[in-house]
Design an enzyme around this catalytic site. Structure first.
Site, PDB file in Angstrom:
ATOM      1  N   HIS A  33      62.662 -16.997 -37.704  1.00 44.94           N
ATOM      2  CA  HIS A  33      62.159 -18.506 -37.999  1.00 44.94           C
ATOM      3  C   HIS A  33      62.607 -18.861 -39.199  1.00 44.94           C
ATOM      4  O   HIS A  33      62.934 -20.045 -39.637  1.00 44.94           O
ATOM      5  CB  HIS A  33      60.572 -18.854 -37.810  1.00 44.94           C
ATOM      6  CG  HIS A  33      60.113 -19.307 -36.403  1.00 44.94           C
ATOM      7  ND1 HIS A  33      60.730 -20.137 -35.841  1.00 44.94           N
ATOM      8  CD2 HIS A  33      59.259 -18.620 -35.663  1.00 44.94           C
ATOM      9  CE1 HIS A  33      60.525 -20.597 -34.590  1.00 44.94           C
ATOM     10  NE2 HIS A  33      59.457 -19.395 -34.500  1.00 44.94           N
ATOM     11  N   PRO A  36      44.619 -18.697 -33.503  1.00 41.90           N
ATOM     12  CA  PRO A  36      45.035 -18.906 -32.164  1.00 41.90           C
ATOM     13  C   PRO A  36      46.279 -18.520 -31.515  1.00 41.90           C
ATOM     14  O   PRO A  36      46.497 -18.525 -30.272  1.00 41.90           O
ATOM     15  CB  PRO A  36      44.719 -20.461 -32.004  1.00 41.90           C
ATOM     16  CG  PRO A  36      45.150 -20.735 -33.547  1.00 41.90           C
ATOM     17  CD  PRO A  36      44.562 -19.508 -34.444  1.00 41.90           C
ATOM     18  N   GLU A  64      62.149 -22.807 -31.387  1.00 43.11           N
ATOM     19  CA  GLU A  64      61.677 -21.588 -30.498  1.00 43.11           C
ATOM     20  C   GLU A  64      62.769 -21.043 -29.720  1.00 43.11           C
ATOM     21  O   GLU A  64      62.700 -19.643 -29.478  1.00 43.11           O
ATOM     22  CB  GLU A  64      60.749 -21.959 -29.736  1.00 43.11           C
ATOM     23  CG  GLU A  64      59.259 -22.586 -30.485  1.00 43.11           C
ATOM     24  CD  GLU A  64      58.813 -21.417 -31.495  1.00 43.11           C
ATOM     25  OE1 GLU A  64      59.388 -20.341 -31.492  1.00 43.11           O
ATOM     26  OE2 GLU A  64      58.039 -21.806 -32.354  1.00 43.11           O
ATOM     27  N   TYR A 114      60.878 -21.434 -25.559  1.00 43.56           N
ATOM     28  CA  TYR A 114      60.939 -20.233 -25.805  1.00 43.56           C
ATOM     29  C   TYR A 114      62.052 -19.446 -25.062  1.00 43.56           C
ATOM     30  O   TYR A 114      63.323 -19.105 -25.537  1.00 43.56           O
ATOM     31  CB  TYR A 114      59.814 -19.539 -26.017  1.00 43.56           C
ATOM     32  CG  TYR A 114      58.776 -19.775 -26.995  1.00 43.56           C
ATOM     33  CD1 TYR A 114      58.671 -19.011 -28.044  1.00 43.56           C
ATOM     34  CD2 TYR A 114      57.889 -20.960 -26.770  1.00 43.56           C
ATOM     35  CE1 TYR A 114      57.547 -19.404 -28.984  1.00 43.56           C
ATOM     36  CE2 TYR A 114      57.171 -21.423 -27.712  1.00 43.56           C
ATOM     37  CZ  TYR A 114      56.801 -20.559 -28.757  1.00 43.56           C
ATOM     38  OH  TYR A 114      55.800 -20.804 -29.672  1.00 43.56           O
ATOM     39  N   GLY A 170      51.527 -15.627 -33.886  1.00 44.34           N
ATOM     40  CA  GLY A 170      52.276 -15.706 -35.406  1.00 44.34           C
ATOM     41  C   GLY A 170      52.395 -16.966 -35.829  1.00 44.34           C
ATOM     42  O   GLY A 170      52.409 -17.750 -34.770  1.00 44.34           O
ATOM     43  N   ASP A 192      50.756 -30.307 -28.639  1.00 38.64           N
ATOM     44  CA  ASP A 192      50.332 -28.901 -28.567  1.00 38.64           C
ATOM     45  C   ASP A 192      50.784 -28.392 -27.066  1.00 38.64           C
ATOM     46  O   ASP A 192      50.852 -27.312 -26.747  1.00 38.64           O
ATOM     47  CB  ASP A 192      49.008 -28.520 -28.867  1.00 38.64           C
ATOM     48  CG  ASP A 192      48.985 -28.817 -30.432  1.00 38.64           C
ATOM     49  OD1 ASP A 192      49.866 -28.485 -31.040  1.00 38.64           O
ATOM     50  OD2 ASP A 192      47.629 -29.149 -30.636  1.00 38.64           O
ATOM     51  N   GLU A 227      55.140 -19.159 -38.338  1.00 38.20           N
ATOM     52  CA  GLU A 227      56.343 -18.740 -39.346  1.00 38.20           C
ATOM     53  C   GLU A 227      55.935 -19.396 -40.681  1.00 38.20           C
ATOM     54  O   GLU A 227      56.953 -19.956 -41.068  1.00 38.20           O
ATOM     55  CB  GLU A 227      57.635 -19.201 -38.642  1.00 38.20           C
ATOM     56  CG  GLU A 227      57.624 -20.751 -38.262  1.00 38.20           C
ATOM     57  CD  GLU A 227      57.128 -21.062 -37.000  1.00 38.20           C
ATOM     58  OE1 GLU A 227      56.253 -20.463 -36.200  1.00 38.20           O
ATOM     59  OE2 GLU A 227      57.670 -22.327 -36.146  1.00 38.20           O
ATOM     60  N   HIS A 241      60.193 -12.140 -34.536  1.00 39.43           N
ATOM     61  CA  HIS A 241      60.141 -13.443 -34.254  1.00 39.43           C
ATOM     62  C   HIS A 241      59.930 -14.398 -35.459  1.00 39.43           C
ATOM     63  O   HIS A 241      60.633 -15.406 -35.684  1.00 39.43           O
ATOM     64  CB  HIS A 241      59.192 -13.741 -33.042  1.00 39.43           C
ATOM     65  CG  HIS A 241      58.984 -15.227 -32.737  1.00 39.43           C
ATOM     66  ND1 HIS A 241      59.787 -15.411 -31.488  1.00 39.43           N
ATOM     67  CD2 HIS A 241      58.448 -16.268 -32.932  1.00 39.43           C
ATOM     68  CE1 HIS A 241      59.631 -16.813 -31.286  1.00 39.43           C
ATOM     69  NE2 HIS A 241      58.778 -17.261 -32.173  1.00 39.43           N
ATOM     70  N   GLU A 242      58.660 -13.868 -36.179  1.00 38.62           N
ATOM     71  CA  GLU A 242      58.435 -15.078 -37.210  1.00 38.62           C
ATOM     72  C   GLU A 242      59.347 -14.903 -38.258  1.00 38.62           C
ATOM     73  O   GLU A 242      59.671 -15.775 -38.992  1.00 38.62           O
ATOM     74  CB  GLU A 242      56.908 -14.706 -37.888  1.00 38.62           C
ATOM     75  CG  GLU A 242      55.845 -14.625 -36.797  1.00 38.62           C
ATOM     76  CD  GLU A 242      55.806 -16.009 -35.660  1.00 38.62           C
ATOM     77  OE1 GLU A 242      56.270 -16.958 -36.206  1.00 38.62           O
ATOM     78  OE2 GLU A 242      55.308 -15.889 -34.568  1.00 38.62           O
TER      79      GLU A 242
HETATM   80 ZN   LIG Z   1      58.166 -19.179 -32.740  1.00 32.86          ZN
END
Ligand SMILES: [Zn+2]
Length: 630
Positions: free
Chosen positions: A329, A296, A348, A411, A299, A403, A301, A325-326
């Site tokens: 993290h 979903p 984030e 972000y 990525g 969520d 992390e 990005h990952e």
């Molecule tokens: Zn992230």
């Protein structure tokens, strides 16, 4: 207290009012002051966990689980080790969701427990009566086939079509659906695990993975660094490994392995670039796991082993900022963690800022500038559509599913705030601050207020001439983007603006747009900034010239299909249907379902695609989109 009907209407009203309120201490204290304002938020309090780590803190888990694909359940046991923070604490409270708890015991002796009624977002608290003196216990349990953190894929839903696949997604509060634990980001645990699978399959976890392990259906893992529950992760499938560098490699189904390793071959360079700026990587290996298209998210992390959507395998590395990005993290988020979901922006926002910086180091200034502009446009779109309260970095999520916090606010707004700090104090000074920050809070979970206090002792003190506390408060606690915030610009987009404007004015046919040197980012910028309404002739001209309906780049296809929906351009609809059925990444499908739901004929189209896609979608993608097709 039970309520009785009283004879006078006034008294009845008063009591009815009192009874309809939840009887929490906080609410009552507000009531006694006669105020209707919401109770003040407690700093650092996790409103999304029932656990009691302030009394008893879980420190280590030992899992022994069997993966049963036919029943779609994990079953086995977890040994829970804990420390008593308050010596006289008698109850250990764990989070669970739809778990079947068979027993709680210590050295074979049963321990009494109750599983309370479930809350719709939070699941059910498991309250264990602790005998004095013990510091660990064992819980035998089975997950539900509908566990929110597990996705079971049939062989048909995988790339290889031969073997089933299982993966977990614990963030934000789904770990509790496959392990009874203290599911709060402020509780960090180390873990060991034995995972039993069908023999042909390989299990991997957010832990030590041995690329050379024998495939015998029993896999052992150890995660020696303490991590929050949302980073516990498991995947099981027909997985192969390919090394990309000394410390980096990729796990994927055989059909995707070579393409993934080629696409992400710069991972090792990214790792080295990040270490140069922000200090040593603290997690040993850094590997990627490529999931089936129903994953979903872009990525996740998970430490040592980021979970990655295959939708970013574009063939030209155009979408690899996701890997940056990952990886980032590993510093922001995994090493320094948000204490609650309200503080997600610390995770984030810092990671998005680091992502831009890594991309600049590895791919240069032009790419950095283009990605910054696109990110800022995504942020503006959310600012235009979200209610004011949801534009606040330190968002109030009480009574809501955490969520919902995953918009561009934590972000991109978080990253823009850090960009402003960088511009005001200078890059070298800001990098030094970040390096110290990651060191100072390593393996801790911190709240927004702890971050502000640290900022006041460091950057604010050292740069009192260029920074102000009022401005920082505005960034963190007020909606919108503060006036005078940094504005991203890219010279590479100037030619794109010129081409789009001339084409829209009718002075430049699509066939004469010189796009031969355009990169994916320029195409996205070209499409994303088109007016909402275009004629069928205009769409057909673009499509005929640039083959947009058939684009193999999933981001370009997304932007184009969204334009097609908004203008009911039917030649793209066969592809649109295939796209919605094949991809479960929410960022790509949700805007399409949302746009389709605006008209009756669009909704009918969406219902058909959703019905076909649903068996392959992750529960989170189903949850995020089912409202659009009802
Ligand atoms: Zn992230």
């Amino acid at each position: 207290m039970r309520c009785k009907l009283l004879s006078t209407a006034v008294l009845a009203m008063v009591l009815l009012n009192a009874c309809s309120r939840p009887a929490t201490t906080e609410q009552q204290s507000v009531d006694t002051e006669g105020s209707k304002v919401q109770a003040a938020m407690q700093e650092g309090k996790d409103y999304h966990s029932f656990a009691n780590p302030d009394e008893i803190k879980v420190t280590h888990l030992v899992l022994d689980l069997t993966v049963d694909f036919s029943q779609k359940v994990l079953s086995g046991k977890v040994e829970v080790e804990f420390e008593r923070v308050k010596e006289n604490a008698r109850h250990l409270i764990l989070d669970t969701r739809e778990l079947d708890i068979h027993s709680v015991s210590n050295n074979g002796q049963a321990i009494p427990f109750v599983l309370k009624a479930a809350d719709s977002f939070l699941g059910a608290p498991l309250i264990i009566d602790l005998p004095p003196e013990i510091d660990k216990l064992t819980i035998a349990y089975t997950t539900s086939p509908k566990a929110s953190g597990l996705q079971w894929l049939s062989p048909a839903q995988t790339a290889g079509k031969q073997q089933p696949f299982l993966f977990t997604q614990a963030q934000a509060i789904h770990a509790r659906s496959f392990i009874p634990l203290q599911d709060s980001p402020q509780v960090r645990v180390t873990y060991e695990a034995t995972i039993r699978t069908p023999q042909a399959l390989l299990a991997v976890m957010s832990a030590s993975n041995d690329p050379q392990t024998a495939r015998d259906g029993v896999y052992e893992f150890s995660m020696p660094q303490p991590i929050p529950a949302y980073l516990i992760a498991l995947a099981v499938g027909d997985l192969q490994f390919k090394a990309m560098g000394e410390r980096t490699g990729v796990y994927a189904e055989p059909a995707l392995l070579d393409a993934a390793a080629a696409e992400f071959e710069d991972t090792e360079s990214m790792l080295i670039a990040t270490e140069k700026m922000y200090g040593p990587y603290r997690w040993d290996r850094y590997d990627l796991l490529i999931l089936p298209p129903s994953f979903p998210f872009g990525g996740m992390e998970n430490p040592r082993l980021s979970f990655i959507t295959p939708t970013v395998i574009a063939g030209d590395k155009s979408l690899v900022s996701l890997i940056a990005h990952e990886l980032a993290h590993s510093w922001s988020g995994n090493t320094v963690t948000n204490a609650t979901w309200r503080d997600l922006w610390l995770n984030e926002g810092f990671t998005t800022y680091l992502t831009y910086r890594i991309m600049q180091e590895v791919y240069g200034d032009e790419r950095f500038a283009m990605e910054s502009v696109l990110g800022q446009q995504d942020l503006q779109a959310d600012i235009d559509s979200l209610p004011d309260n949801d534009e606040i970095l330190a968002i109030d999520l009480r009574g809501r599913d955490p969520d919902v916090v995953f918009s561009n606010i934590p972000y991109e707004k978080g990253a823009l705030f850090l960009k402003e700090l960088e511009q005001k104090v200078g890059r070298a000074n800001f990098d030094a601050f970040l390096l110290n920050y990651f060191e100072h809070f390593a393996f801790k979970s911190i709240s927004t207020e702890e971050f502000i206090a640290y900022l006041e002792q460091t950057l604010l003190k050292e740069h009192a001439d260029s920074l102000s506390k009022a401005r920082i408060q505005q960034w963190i606690f007020e909606p919108g983007i503060p006036e005078g915030a940094p504005v991203a610009e890219s010279d590479a987009f100037t030619v794109v603006d010129d081409a789009r404007n001339a084409w829209l004015a009718g002075t430049l046919p699509a066939a004469q747009i010189d796009s031969s040197e355009w990169v994916v980012h320029q195409w996205l910028y070209f499409l994303n900034n088109m007016p909402d309404e275009l004629s069928q002739e205009q769409l057909a001209e673009l499509d005929g010239e640039f083959m947009l309906t058939m684009s193999k780049n999933n981001e370009i296809a997304h932007s184009w299909l969204l334009m097609a929906v908004n203008n009911w351009y039917q030649p793209a609809f066969t592809r649109l249907h295939e796209y919605l059925v094949a991809i479960g990444r929410n960022k790509l499908v949700k805007p399409l379902y949302k746009a389709l739901s605006q008209t009756p004929e669009g909704k009918t189209f969406a219902q058909k695609a959703f019905a076909e896609a649903k068996p392959g979608y992750h529960p989170l993608t189903v949850k995020a989109n089912e409202g659009f097709v009802q």
